[in-house]
Write a protein that holds these residues in place. Sequence first.
Motif, mmCIF file in Angstrom:
data_model
loop_
_atom_site.group_PDB
_atom_site.id
_atom_site.type_symbol
_atom_site.label_atom_id
_atom_site.label_comp_id
_atom_site.label_asym_id
_atom_site.label_seq_id
_atom_site.Cartn_x
_atom_site.Cartn_y
_atom_site.Cartn_z
ATOM 1 N N UNK A 1 0.857 -1.180 0.000
ATOM 2 C CA UNK A 1 0.000 0.000 0.000
ATOM 3 C C UNK A 1 0.895 1.233 0.000
ATOM 4 N N UNK A 2 0.566 2.191 -0.860
ATOM 5 C CA UNK A 2 1.334 3.432 -0.919
ATOM 6 C C UNK A 2 0.439 4.597 -0.501
ATOM 7 N N UNK A 3 1.043 5.734 -0.180
ATOM 8 C CA UNK A 3 0.298 6.944 0.143
ATOM 9 C C UNK A 3 0.632 8.012 -0.886
ATOM 10 N N UNK A 4 -0.406 8.538 -1.524
ATOM 11 C CA UNK A 4 -0.219 9.624 -2.474
ATOM 12 C C UNK A 4 -0.454 10.953 -1.743
ATOM 13 N N UNK A 5 0.517 11.878 -1.780
ATOM 14 C CA UNK A 5 0.359 13.183 -1.125
ATOM 15 C C UNK A 5 -0.337 14.180 -2.056
ATOM 16 N N UNK A 6 -1.568 14.546 -1.732
ATOM 17 C CA UNK A 6 -2.344 15.440 -2.587
ATOM 18 C C UNK A 6 -2.564 16.768 -1.860
ATOM 19 N N UNK A 7 -2.098 17.841 -2.486
ATOM 20 C CA UNK A 7 -2.238 19.190 -1.919
ATOM 21 C C UNK A 7 -3.441 19.879 -2.553
#
Length: 194
Positions: A128-134
């Motif tokens: 599982x990865x985490x996408x950083x969305x601003x």
Amino acid sequence: MHTVPATRSLLVAILAASLAACTTDSVQNTDLGPPAAASEVATAEPASAPDDAAVRTAAGERTEARFCPQASIREGTSTMQNKDGDALDYQAVIVNAKRDCRIVNGQLQITVGVEGRLMPGRAAKNRTIELPIRVAVVGQDGVIYSNLGKLSLPVKKGGTAQTFRYVEDKILIAPAAGGVVVYTGFDEGPPKQG
């Protein structure tokens, strides 16, 4: 012989119905779902029960905004890649940004939706990865609101591309008549050194 007048009458009726469906009084917002207060607004008010004032206030607190800032993907932030050596581990791409605006308690509430695709590469591993969305709201005087959210997604070795959606619904700012833009994109932080 009466075909021409009947056809003309039918065309006039269709044109009138089409024009009646058009509205130009308010800004057309991108719909991210039905407004939460739609059932309250549609409820008829009973004569005079003790809770009538509270019902009317709740229904009036959430109304359509006349201005809704444009949502766009900030240049250079639509794609995020991770590599294992020269081989691609995964690539994420933001393809669309939408917004919806309401006036809530005198404040402009903006809900922003981001859509994209995650594609595993040749070097992908099951995890599982985490996408950083601003999501940032920028006005004429600078940044009004900014939040970095994390979206967890599974990556599968040999898997296929998948669609993802991220929603930011906590934006409350003073109502504006213009000069405000909503930006979205990946924010991986400062470049890694070394």
